[in-house]
Design a protein around this motif. Sequence first.
Motif, PDB file in Angstrom:
ATOM      1  N   VAL A  24       0.837  -1.207   0.000  1.00 40.51           N
ATOM      2  CA  VAL A  24       0.000   0.000   0.000  1.00 40.51           C
ATOM      3  C   VAL A  24       0.870   1.255   0.000  1.00 40.51           C
ATOM      4  CG1 VAL A  24      -2.046  -1.045   1.036  1.00 40.51           C
ATOM      5  CG2 VAL A  24      -0.204  -0.209   2.524  1.00 40.51           C
ATOM      6  N   GLU A  27      -1.097   3.721  -2.095  1.00 42.04           N
ATOM      7  CA  GLU A  27      -2.517   3.841  -1.751  1.00 42.04           C
ATOM      8  C   GLU A  27      -2.775   4.556  -0.425  1.00 42.04           C
ATOM      9  OE1 GLU A  27      -1.939   0.382  -4.513  1.00 42.04           O
ATOM     10  OE2 GLU A  27      -0.919   1.174  -2.747  1.00 42.04           O
ATOM     11  N   GLU A  45      -6.427  -3.120   3.364  1.00 45.86           N
ATOM     12  CA  GLU A  45      -6.374  -1.722   2.922  1.00 45.86           C
ATOM     13  C   GLU A  45      -6.277  -1.636   1.398  1.00 45.86           C
ATOM     14  OE1 GLU A  45      -6.827   0.941   4.530  1.00 45.86           O
ATOM     15  OE2 GLU A  45      -6.515   0.486   6.649  1.00 45.86           O
ATOM     16  N   LYS A  46      -5.524  -2.552   0.804  1.00 45.34           N
ATOM     17  CA  LYS A  46      -5.405  -2.563  -0.653  1.00 45.34           C
ATOM     18  C   LYS A  46      -6.760  -2.842  -1.289  1.00 45.34           C
ATOM     19  CE  LYS A  46      -2.514  -2.945  -4.333  1.00 45.34           C
ATOM     20  NZ  LYS A  46      -1.247  -2.225  -4.549  1.00 45.34           N
ATOM     21  N   TRP A  49      -9.010   0.139  -1.042  1.00 47.26           N
ATOM     22  CA  TRP A  49      -8.630   1.191  -1.984  1.00 47.26           C
ATOM     23  C   TRP A  49      -9.131   0.863  -3.395  1.00 47.26           C
ATOM     24  CZ3 TRP A  49      -5.592   1.533  -6.397  1.00 47.26           C
ATOM     25  CH2 TRP A  49      -5.227   2.835  -6.792  1.00 47.26           C
ATOM     26  N   SER A  52     -12.869   1.422  -3.574  1.00 50.02           N
ATOM     27  CA  SER A  52     -13.242   2.834  -3.593  1.00 50.02           C
ATOM     28  C   SER A  52     -13.005   3.459  -4.965  1.00 50.02           C
ATOM     29  CB  SER A  52     -12.432   3.586  -2.528  1.00 50.02           C
ATOM     30  OG  SER A  52     -12.681   4.968  -2.591  1.00 50.02           O
ATOM     31  N   TYR A  81      -6.553  10.026  -5.833  1.00 47.08           N
ATOM     32  CA  TYR A  81      -6.693   8.722  -5.178  1.00 47.08           C
ATOM     33  C   TYR A  81      -5.357   8.158  -4.718  1.00 47.08           C
ATOM     34  CZ  TYR A  81     -11.423   8.748  -7.067  1.00 47.08           C
ATOM     35  OH  TYR A  81     -12.724   9.084  -7.361  1.00 47.08           O
TER      36      TYR A  81
END
Length: 205
Positions: A24, A27, A45-46, A49, A52, A81
């Motif tokens: 990440v 990101e 988290e990846k 992201w 999203s 982003y």
Amino acid sequence: MGRRLVPLTLDNLPDLPKRCRSCVFWELDPVRGEAAVKACRTEQEKEAWISSVLLEWGSCGRVVYVDDVPVGFVLYAPPAYVPRSTAFPTSPVSHDAVQLLTAWLSPAYQGQGLGRVMVQTVAKDLIRRGFKAVEAFGDARWEEPACVLPADHLLAVGFKTVRSHVRFPRMRLELRTTISWKEDVELALDRLLGAVQKEPALRPL
């Protein structure tokens, strides 16, 4: 040999190399990135992201398959982003450009024209969506595989420096120039795509 390039989604995210689907660096901002590593939450988290960006902007990558085996990928997104991009001294990325985050192609499939096809596919997608260029932060002191691509490799495939820096120049590739690329850029693309094969440690810029 059947080959296809498929938009990156949550369904085929597991087809990325493990080191990449749990990285990440781009990101998250440096503070959140370090926290995610310490909490062993980088894969989650990846995925969050990717989800999203898909919902708000659309496809942000391509996965390359040869005979249904994943052999490479490229990841890109508007700078809004990409929290890490604001930490670079040569930010921000231009308003008419998308940021190239990272790309990779299995060494066994380099030299077969796939690297050129990958970049041209991204270019066609972004031109259709109204963008004029791709920008990337290069590493002028690059020594080993990492998330920041080597500046000299970016230059070799047509990027031009738009903001100089002793370590992290910001570089730009006009998208329409990629459409007419021929085989003579393949060696340079092999070097570029082979530059992000090792999982890097997150470190402050």
